[in-house]
Design an enzyme around this catalytic site. Structure first.
Site, PDB file in Angstrom:
ATOM      1  N   HIS A   1     -69.480 -38.692   2.822  1.00  0.00           N
ATOM      2  CA  HIS A   1     -69.266 -39.142   1.446  1.00  0.00           C
ATOM      3  C   HIS A   1     -70.158 -40.336   1.125  1.00  0.00           C
ATOM      4  CE1 HIS A   1     -65.099 -37.246   0.452  1.00  0.00           C
ATOM      5  NE2 HIS A   1     -65.945 -36.391   0.985  1.00  0.00           N
TER       6      HIS A   1
ATOM      7  N   TYR B   1     -59.319 -43.448  -5.785  1.00  0.00           N
ATOM      8  CA  TYR B   1     -58.287 -44.478  -5.712  1.00  0.00           C
ATOM      9  C   TYR B   1     -57.887 -44.785  -7.148  1.00  0.00           C
ATOM     10  CZ  TYR B   1     -59.476 -45.280  -0.795  1.00  0.00           C
ATOM     11  OH  TYR B   1     -59.676 -45.129   0.558  1.00  0.00           O
TER      12      TYR B   1
ATOM     13  N   PRO C   1     -52.799 -48.838   4.586  1.00  0.00           N
ATOM     14  CA  PRO C   1     -53.893 -47.858   4.630  1.00  0.00           C
ATOM     15  C   PRO C   1     -54.803 -47.818   3.399  1.00  0.00           C
ATOM     16  CG  PRO C   1     -51.780 -46.753   4.355  1.00  0.00           C
ATOM     17  CD  PRO C   1     -51.480 -48.199   4.554  1.00  0.00           C
TER      18      PRO C   1
ATOM     19  N   LYS D   1     -58.590 -48.588   7.058  1.00  0.00           N
ATOM     20  CA  LYS D   1     -59.199 -49.379   8.120  1.00  0.00           C
ATOM     21  C   LYS D   1     -58.535 -49.300   9.498  1.00  0.00           C
ATOM     22  CE  LYS D   1     -62.613 -50.878   6.079  1.00  0.00           C
ATOM     23  NZ  LYS D   1     -63.678 -49.963   6.334  1.00  0.00           N
TER      24      LYS D   1
ATOM     25  N   TYR E   1     -65.720 -51.579   2.857  1.00  0.00           N
ATOM     26  CA  TYR E   1     -65.184 -50.221   2.973  1.00  0.00           C
ATOM     27  C   TYR E   1     -65.985 -49.410   3.994  1.00  0.00           C
ATOM     28  CZ  TYR E   1     -62.880 -45.886   1.534  1.00  0.00           C
ATOM     29  OH  TYR E   1     -62.132 -44.733   1.531  1.00  0.00           O
TER      30      TYR E   1
END
Ligand code: RFL
Ligand code: PHB
Length: 389
Positions: free
Chosen positions: A72, A198, A290, A294, A382
């Site tokens: 991704h 998200y 979550p 991570k 991220y």
């Protein structure tokens, strides 16, 4: 039984460490409390940092990951019924890969059973004797007998509920429980998106992730104490629809739900991660909520540092890297704890938070959507911080 490094826990941390030690010619034994089938089916993480992928590849566990993992190039932040793409290659020079933790565990177990050091299933450690001496021992039950594993070193990779962390006296612990949980589902339906979404919906958070081109993984913010049985499938899909809704007609495809579970959200750290010859790695030392994806990545980075430290000891006789292990990990863990906290509090509806909190969340989201500097900070964390030296 005797070994150089006794590893408690056959999750991703324990299994990868065993692999790294084996490749360095260092003798070890892994004790795993559960059955192989259970360890291989426990639904958990799915998003791997580039460094995690590289570590798995380097130890020979990359074949299926490279064939089946989905690379991704970013994530989508969704709020105010609008989508905002965060582009990782241009902002951070890295990508991430979707490949389920269950599959990593299967790959590492297969390697270990093929040519690796012993991995005992249904072997539950119940005590670590003399961790502060030169010859610690792990007491465990296996095949109906109480047994002893004599070690030079013990690694506690036994997760949040294991026995290793409590064996360290005088620890300092830090943490917080968040006032919400995640209801997670697996559904037999192709993902409705190409990258993870998200979403900060009107009444709470939702995440659209995936496991493969045919299987979606979705999460919903729910109150603590929620029983998944109280959420019929239709209600789950309707709530997801409402939280992901956009003004551009985006549609969420529905399909049969094959698994449902609720996970509480928690941040937790213990310092130090070492006591004498007992070292902690992964969830046994720290938990993050979550939202930043991570936990698994932190467990893998702990173990990469630990593998390096044992290799250094073996080659040079010096414990220098083992001595700095805890501090090096914790610097990274605190950065990731901060990031996971920020992601979590930015995206979830805060029960009782009021209009002020909500406006602040909105301002944080807008800033990331509008400022390449703010987006670059999210992208750097991220996709994963460098391992450290
Ligand atoms: P694990 O995986 O908990 O493994 C510990 C192992 O130790 C065994 N054990 C014992 N064995 C012998 N004797 C004893 N006394 C023992 N006590 C325990 C256990 O049976 C188990 O096999 O810890 P490890 O290896 O440190 O790995 C950590 C990760 O599992 C965890 O951080 C992640 O799953 C967190 N996480 C995520 N992390 C990510 O990096 N990306 C994600 O996308 C992500 N999503 C998630 C997540 C965790 C979730 N849940 C369910 C907590 C999504 C969810 C919903
Ligand atoms: C998952 O795919 O399970 C997943 C992905 C990203 C997260 C959490 C979980 O932040």
């Amino acid at each position: 039984m005797r070994t150089r490094v006794g590893i408690i826990g056959g999750g991703p941390a324990g299994l990868l460490l065993a692999r790294l030690l084996h490749l360095e010619g260092i003798d070890c034994v892994v004790l795993e409390a559960r059955t192989r089938a259970y360890a291989e089916q426990r639904q958990r993480a799915g998003m791997l940092e580039q460094g995690t992928v590289e570590a798995l590849r380097a130890c020979g566990a990359g074949a299926r990951l490279d064939a089946e993992g989905l690379v991704h190039h970013g994530i989508e932040l969704r709020f105010d019924r609008t989508r905002h793409h965060i582009d990782f290659p241009s902002l951070a020079g890295r990508t991430v890969t979707i490949y389920a933790q269950t599959e990593i565990v299967k790959d590492l177990i297969a390697l270990q059973l093929a040519d690796g050091p012993p991995l005992l299933f249904e072997a539950e450690a119940y005590e670590i004797e003399k961790p502060d001496s030169g010859s610690p021992r792990i007491l465990f039950r296996h095949e109906g007998r109480e047994q002893t594993l004599e070690c030079d070193w013990v690694v506690g990779a036994d997760g949040f509920h294991g026995i290793s962390r409590p064996a360290i006296p005088a620890q300092r612990t830090y943490g917080r429980d968040y006032p919400y949980s995640w209801l997670g589902i697996l559904a037999d339906v192709p993902p409705s998106c190409e990258e993870l979404i998200y979403a900060r919906g009107q009444d709470g958070f939702a995440l659209h992730s995936m496991r493969s081109p045919a299987v979606s993984r979705l999460y919903l913010q729910v109150p603590n104490g929620t029983d998944p049985a109280d959420w019929p499938d239709e209600l789950i899909w309707d709530t997801l629809d409402a939280r992901f809704a956009t003004d551009d007609g985006w549609q969420l495809a529905r399909g049969p739900i094959t698994a449902k579970s609720v996970t509480p959200m928690r941040s937790y750290l213990t310092e130090p991660m070492r006591y004498g010859r007992l070292l902690l790695a992964g969830d046994s030392a720290h938990i993050v909520p979550p939202t930043g994806a991570k936990g698994l990545n932190l467990a893998i980075s702990d173990v990469r540092l630990l593998g390096r430290a044992f290799a250094h000891l073996e080659r040079t006789g010096s414990e220098q890297l083992l001595d700095s292990y805890s501090q090096l990990c914790l610097e990274r863990v605190w950065q990731v704890t901060r990031f996971s906290f920020d992601m979590t509090t930015m995206l979830h509806a805060q029960p009782g938070g009021g209009a002020f909190e909500e406006r602040l969340q909105h301002a944080r989201l807008r800033r990331i959507a509008e400022s390449p500097h703010a987006a670059a900070e999210l992208a750097a964390l991220y996709t994963g911080l460098p391992l450290g030296s």
